[in-house]
Design a protein around this motif. Structure first.
Motif, PDB file in Angstrom:
ATOM      1  N   VAL A  19       0.821  -1.215   0.000  1.00 44.54           N
ATOM      2  CA  VAL A  19       0.000   0.000   0.000  1.00 44.54           C
ATOM      3  C   VAL A  19       0.854   1.263   0.000  1.00 44.54           C
ATOM      4  O   VAL A  19       0.382   2.302  -0.449  1.00 44.54           O
ATOM      5  CB  VAL A  19      -1.035   0.046   1.144  1.00 44.54           C
ATOM      6  N   ASP A  20       2.079   1.177   0.461  1.00 45.54           N
ATOM      7  CA  ASP A  20       2.952   2.356   0.474  1.00 45.54           C
ATOM      8  C   ASP A  20       3.699   2.568  -0.838  1.00 45.54           C
ATOM      9  O   ASP A  20       4.359   3.594  -1.013  1.00 45.54           O
ATOM     10  CB  ASP A  20       3.966   2.247   1.612  1.00 45.54           C
ATOM     11  N   ASN A  21       3.602   1.632  -1.775  1.00 44.78           N
ATOM     12  CA  ASN A  21       4.319   1.740  -3.046  1.00 44.78           C
ATOM     13  C   ASN A  21       3.469   2.505  -4.070  1.00 44.78           C
ATOM     14  O   ASN A  21       2.882   1.933  -4.982  1.00 44.78           O
ATOM     15  CB  ASN A  21       4.683   0.346  -3.560  1.00 44.78           C
ATOM     16  N   LEU A  22       3.418   3.802  -3.891  1.00 47.07           N
ATOM     17  CA  LEU A  22       2.565   4.650  -4.741  1.00 47.07           C
ATOM     18  C   LEU A  22       3.040   4.683  -6.191  1.00 47.07           C
ATOM     19  O   LEU A  22       2.228   4.764  -7.110  1.00 47.07           O
ATOM     20  CB  LEU A  22       2.491   6.064  -4.163  1.00 47.07           C
ATOM     21  N   ALA A  23       4.349   4.594  -6.399  1.00 48.72           N
ATOM     22  CA  ALA A  23       4.876   4.618  -7.767  1.00 48.72           C
ATOM     23  C   ALA A  23       4.386   3.409  -8.552  1.00 48.72           C
ATOM     24  O   ALA A  23       3.967   3.520  -9.708  1.00 48.72           O
ATOM     25  CB  ALA A  23       6.400   4.662  -7.753  1.00 48.72           C
ATOM     26  N   GLU A  24       4.416   2.234  -7.939  1.00 51.24           N
ATOM     27  CA  GLU A  24       3.936   1.040  -8.637  1.00 51.24           C
ATOM     28  C   GLU A  24       2.427   1.101  -8.851  1.00 51.24           C
ATOM     29  O   GLU A  24       1.921   0.675  -9.888  1.00 51.24           O
ATOM     30  CB  GLU A  24       4.293  -0.232  -7.871  1.00 51.24           C
ATOM     31  N   GLN A  25       1.704   1.655  -7.902  1.00 47.15           N
ATOM     32  CA  GLN A  25       0.258   1.792  -8.071  1.00 47.15           C
ATOM     33  C   GLN A  25      -0.059   2.692  -9.271  1.00 47.15           C
ATOM     34  O   GLN A  25      -0.925   2.368 -10.089  1.00 47.15           O
ATOM     35  CB  GLN A  25      -0.379   2.347  -6.802  1.00 47.15           C
ATOM     36  N   ARG A  26       0.667   3.797  -9.394  1.00 49.06           N
ATOM     37  CA  ARG A  26       0.462   4.688 -10.554  1.00 49.06           C
ATOM     38  C   ARG A  26       0.809   3.975 -11.852  1.00 49.06           C
ATOM     39  O   ARG A  26       0.107   4.104 -12.856  1.00 49.06           O
ATOM     40  CB  ARG A  26       1.307   5.961 -10.401  1.00 49.06           C
ATOM     41  N   ALA A  27       1.901   3.195 -11.847  1.00 55.24           N
ATOM     42  CA  ALA A  27       2.311   2.476 -13.054  1.00 55.24           C
ATOM     43  C   ALA A  27       1.257   1.447 -13.466  1.00 55.24           C
ATOM     44  O   ALA A  27       0.943   1.316 -14.662  1.00 55.24           O
ATOM     45  CB  ALA A  27       3.657   1.785 -12.826  1.00 55.24           C
ATOM     46  N   LEU A  28       0.701   0.719 -12.507  1.00 59.84           N
ATOM     47  CA  LEU A  28      -0.340  -0.269 -12.821  1.00 59.84           C
ATOM     48  C   LEU A  28      -1.583   0.411 -13.394  1.00 59.84           C
ATOM     49  O   LEU A  28      -2.165  -0.060 -14.375  1.00 59.84           O
ATOM     50  CB  LEU A  28      -0.698  -1.083 -11.575  1.00 59.84           C
ATOM     51  N   GLU A  29      -1.976   1.535 -12.809  1.00 63.25           N
ATOM     52  CA  GLU A  29      -3.150   2.248 -13.309  1.00 63.25           C
ATOM     53  C   GLU A  29      -2.894   2.798 -14.706  1.00 63.25           C
ATOM     54  O   GLU A  29      -3.767   2.737 -15.578  1.00 63.25           O
ATOM     55  CB  GLU A  29      -3.549   3.344 -12.333  1.00 63.25           C
ATOM     56  N   LYS A  30      -1.696   3.297 -14.928  1.00 63.46           N
ATOM     57  CA  LYS A  30      -1.346   3.819 -16.251  1.00 63.46           C
ATOM     58  C   LYS A  30      -1.352   2.704 -17.300  1.00 63.46           C
ATOM     59  O   LYS A  30      -1.691   2.920 -18.459  1.00 63.46           O
ATOM     60  CB  LYS A  30       0.026   4.489 -16.200  1.00 63.46           C
ATOM     61  N   ALA A  31      -0.999   1.476 -16.876  1.00 67.13           N
ATOM     62  CA  ALA A  31      -0.971   0.335 -17.786  1.00 67.13           C
ATOM     63  C   ALA A  31      -2.368  -0.222 -18.054  1.00 67.13           C
ATOM     64  O   ALA A  31      -2.524  -1.127 -18.864  1.00 67.13           O
ATOM     65  CB  ALA A  31      -0.072  -0.755 -17.215  1.00 67.13           C
ATOM     66  N   GLY A  32      -3.379   0.290 -17.356  1.00 67.35           N
ATOM     67  CA  GLY A  32      -4.746  -0.148 -17.612  1.00 67.35           C
ATOM     68  C   GLY A  32      -5.352  -1.041 -16.553  1.00 67.35           C
ATOM     69  O   GLY A  32      -6.468  -1.529 -16.709  1.00 67.35           O
ATOM     70  N   PHE A  33      -4.629  -1.276 -15.461  1.00 72.63           N
ATOM     71  CA  PHE A  33      -5.161  -2.098 -14.379  1.00 72.63           C
ATOM     72  C   PHE A  33      -6.180  -1.300 -13.566  1.00 72.63           C
ATOM     73  O   PHE A  33      -6.076  -0.086 -13.448  1.00 72.63           O
ATOM     74  CB  PHE A  33      -4.031  -2.552 -13.451  1.00 72.63           C
ATOM     75  N   THR A  34      -7.141  -2.008 -12.994  1.00 72.91           N
ATOM     76  CA  THR A  34      -8.162  -1.408 -12.139  1.00 72.91           C
ATOM     77  C   THR A  34      -7.883  -1.784 -10.691  1.00 72.91           C
ATOM     78  O   THR A  34      -7.647  -2.957 -10.383  1.00 72.91           O
ATOM     79  CB  THR A  34      -9.559  -1.937 -12.528  1.00 72.91           C
ATOM     80  N   ARG A  35      -7.915  -0.786  -9.825  1.00 72.89           N
ATOM     81  CA  ARG A  35      -7.718  -1.042  -8.389  1.00 72.89           C
ATOM     82  C   ARG A  35      -8.973  -1.718  -7.850  1.00 72.89           C
ATOM     83  O   ARG A  35     -10.076  -1.195  -7.976  1.00 72.89           O
ATOM     84  CB  ARG A  35      -7.462   0.273  -7.662  1.00 72.89           C
ATOM     85  N   GLU A  36      -8.798  -2.882  -7.250  1.00 69.32           N
ATOM     86  CA  GLU A  36      -9.941  -3.629  -6.732  1.00 69.32           C
ATOM     87  C   GLU A  36     -10.138  -3.431  -5.239  1.00 69.32           C
ATOM     88  O   GLU A  36     -11.248  -3.514  -4.757  1.00 69.32           O
ATOM     89  CB  GLU A  36      -9.793  -5.116  -7.043  1.00 69.32           C
ATOM     90  N   GLY A  37      -9.057  -3.197  -4.515  1.00 65.07           N
ATOM     91  CA  GLY A  37      -9.199  -2.990  -3.078  1.00 65.07           C
ATOM     92  C   GLY A  37      -7.933  -3.297  -2.321  1.00 65.07           C
ATOM     93  O   GLY A  37      -6.910  -3.654  -2.897  1.00 65.07           O
ATOM     94  N   VAL A  38      -8.025  -3.158  -1.002  1.00 70.26           N
ATOM     95  CA  VAL A  38      -6.888  -3.393  -0.120  1.00 70.26           C
ATOM     96  C   VAL A  38      -7.087  -4.724   0.592  1.00 70.26           C
ATOM     97  O   VAL A  38      -8.162  -4.993   1.135  1.00 70.26           O
ATOM     98  CB  VAL A  38      -6.738  -2.251   0.907  1.00 70.26           C
ATOM     99  N   MET A  39      -6.055  -5.538   0.569  1.00 71.55           N
ATOM    100  CA  MET A  39      -6.060  -6.812   1.286  1.00 71.55           C
ATOM    101  C   MET A  39      -5.265  -6.595   2.571  1.00 71.55           C
ATOM    102  O   MET A  39      -4.042  -6.457   2.548  1.00 71.55           O
ATOM    103  CB  MET A  39      -5.434  -7.906   0.419  1.00 71.55           C
ATOM    104  N   ARG A  40      -5.969  -6.526   3.682  1.00 73.45           N
ATOM    105  CA  ARG A  40      -5.350  -6.199   4.959  1.00 73.45           C
ATOM    106  C   ARG A  40      -4.518  -7.362   5.481  1.00 73.45           C
ATOM    107  O   ARG A  40      -4.946  -8.511   5.441  1.00 73.45           O
ATOM    108  CB  ARG A  40      -6.433  -5.828   5.956  1.00 73.45           C
ATOM    109  N   GLY A  41      -3.315  -7.052   5.968  1.00 81.76           N
ATOM    110  CA  GLY A  41      -2.439  -8.061   6.554  1.00 81.76           C
ATOM    111  C   GLY A  41      -2.102  -9.195   5.600  1.00 81.76           C
ATOM    112  O   GLY A  41      -1.949 -10.336   6.007  1.00 81.76           O
ATOM    113  N   TYR A  42      -1.940  -8.895   4.333  1.00 83.77           N
ATOM    114  CA  TYR A  42      -1.787  -9.917   3.299  1.00 83.77           C
ATOM    115  C   TYR A  42      -0.392 -10.536   3.251  1.00 83.77           C
ATOM    116  O   TYR A  42      -0.254 -11.715   2.992  1.00 83.77           O
ATOM    117  CB  TYR A  42      -2.140  -9.315   1.937  1.00 83.77           C
TER     118      TYR A  42
END
Length: 74
Positions: A19-42
């Protein structure tokens, strides 16, 4: 992703990131991925549990792609 969907019957690709890796989250969204949710304690790393964010892309999400024939129900 286009290559995978064009050459296989895959229906879904998914990725998880800390959840703290904001750069990878932006890259995934830019690549067309959809954020589905947060998996707590995963994941357990460095002596503690971490929350992860789940992303996915479905075959039909990309322009010009339709569900593979083996996945279509009549």
């Amino acid at each position: 992703m286009e290559y995978l969907f064009a050459h296989t019957t895959a229906h879904r690709i998914q990725a998880e990131t800390d959840v703290d890796n904001l750069a990878e989250q932006r890259a995934l969204e830019k690549a067309g991925f959809t954020r589905e949710g947060v998996m707590r304690g995963y994941s357990f790393l460095g002596g503690r549990y971490h929350d992860e964010v789940l992303y996915s892309v479905l075959r039909g999400d990309l322009p010009g792609n339709t569900p593979s024939p083996s996945m279509v129900t009549v």
